[in-house]
Design a protein around this motif. Structure first.
Motif: not given
Ligand SMILES: Nc1nc2c(c(=O)[nH]1)N[C@H]1C(S)=C(S)[C@@H](COP(=O)(O)O)O[C@H]1N2
Ligand SMILES: [Mo]
Length: 353
Positions: A195-202, A241-243, A280-282, A323-330
């Motif tokens: 339950g926290f915001p979903v954010t993609s950097w770009v 803590l994700l900031d 997976v996205t690069g 937060g932007f360094q917390w890579v998703k979909w690793v």
């Molecule tokens: N692959 C990938 N990881 C990403 C991002 C993204 O755009 N692509 N956005 C980053 C940013 S800017 C933040 S603040 C956090 C946000 O994580 P959340 O969407 O789980 O809150 O993921 C980071 N990891």
């Protein structure tokens, strides 16, 4: 009656030179702040705020001086550019103050802090063009010795005092800005699983990943590459803590595999210095190997399986990093000898592949 000397009009070229230094300072601290997540860097945010107030005062002084030239604005492109620079600078300052006092705007995926960053960065090319047309270096005759030094010291002290008062005013008014972290971020959805915001950097937005088809590889400068299935991943726990640089933070108990354990299993070679976490996205980011050991690759937040938006099946948890360094979909952990500098570009373009 004569005005006291300290109230006499300040030297124009010294005001302009101070303004240039002030803007360079706030732009630099603003950019550095995006990479600052640890309390030891609080001074970056503090001096950025004080610097912004000093710049605001200098802009006011300068506008009082050049106001009468505005009438030429319609005819002269150079004056029009100066007016645009003044408007963008004031908007950047105003948006920063508004953020501090808890204001919000909804700009789709972006908010007020993103607007502030965008306006601040826009000042740079406008200012460079303005300097190209109008720059004049102050001469030593422009500095009136101790008086100039005293004045500018007083200006910085007044800026710092105003910044302090801001804290008291925010607390008294109980604004949304009064609960800011030292980074300026406000709390969202802590301890609430997904339950926290979903954010993609770009623009990163991959299709949901299939846990059967997905696997994690650990490779690069290691003695033995690993290939792990979702069910192979251990479940350690750590609080972190994700900031996000767009102005919110969220603290959770994350469950997943400790990067240190993965590295121990793969055996980094002696000259390994960096660990790159690759989506997976690069999209990718790397950490120095010692710091990477302390990071986690999470499958769950507060016991809830990560949702797709939060990076299912696996996302990096990098305490103290923005937060932007917390890579998703690793999908890959790559151990390397040198830092992968292309990651600085990859985080902007990974969504457009
Ligand atoms: N692959 C990938 N990881 C990403 C991002 C993204 O755009 N692509 N956005 C980053 C940013 S800017 C933040 S603040 C956090 C946000 O994580 P959340 O969407 O789980 O809150 O993921 C980071 N990891
Ligand atoms: Mo972010």
């Amino acid at each position: 009656m004569d005005r006291p000397t300290w109230l006499s009009a300040p030297n124009a070229r010294v005001v302009d030179a101070s303004l240039l230094i002030g803007v360079a300072f706030v732009v630099t601290t603003g950019v550095v702040s995006l990479y600052s997540g640890r309390p030891s860097r609080a001074w970056v945010f503090l001096t950025h705020g004080v610097g912004g107030l000093v710049v605001a005062a200098l802009v006011a002084l300068k506008l009082a001086r050049v106001r009468h030239r505005l009438r030429g604005a319609a005819e002269s492109g150079v004056v029009a550019l100066s007016v645009l620079l003044a408007v963008v600078t004031m908007a950047a300052l105003a948006s920063g103050v508004a953020w501090v006092f808890g204001a919000s705007v909804d700009l789709g995926p972006w908010g007020l802090l993103n607007l502030h960053i965008g306006l601040g960065l826009l000042v740079v090319p406008l200012l460079l063009a303005h300097l190209y047309w109008r720059f004049g270096l102050p001469s030593s005759a422009d500095f009136e010795g101790r008086r100039t030094a005293l004045r500018y010291t007083a200006l910085v002290v007044a800026g710092a005092a105003t910044y302090r008062l801001q804290g008291a005013a925010n607390a008294a008014l109980e604004t949304a800005g009064s609960e800011r972290r030292f980074t300026g971020s406000r709390e969202e959805g802590s301890d609430d699983g997904n339950g926290f915001p979903v954010t993609s950097w770009v623009a990163d937005d991959p299709a949901p990943l299939d846990r059967q088809a997905w696997s994690l590889s650990v490779d690069g400068s290691v003695e033995e590459s690993l290939d792990l299935d979702y069910d192979d991943l251990a479940r350690n726990e750590r609080r972190a803590l994700l900031d996000c640089t767009s102005g919110w933070y969220s603290e959770h108990d994350w469950q997943g595999v400790a990067v240190g354990e993965l590295l121990d299993a793969a055996g980094p070679e002696d000259d390994a210095e960096w660990v790159s976490f690759r989506s997976v996205t690069g999209y990718r980011w790397s950490l120095p190997i010692e710091e990477a050991r302390e990071a986690m690759l999470a499958t769950h937040a507060d016991g809830e399986e990560l949702s797709h938006g939060h990076g299912f099946p696996l996302r990096l948890v990098a305490p103290g990093r923005r937060g932007f360094q917390w890579v998703k979909w690793v999908e890959e952990v790559r151990v390397t000898r040198r830092r992968d500098h292309s990651e600085r570009l990859a985080i902007f373009v990974s969504g457009f592949r």
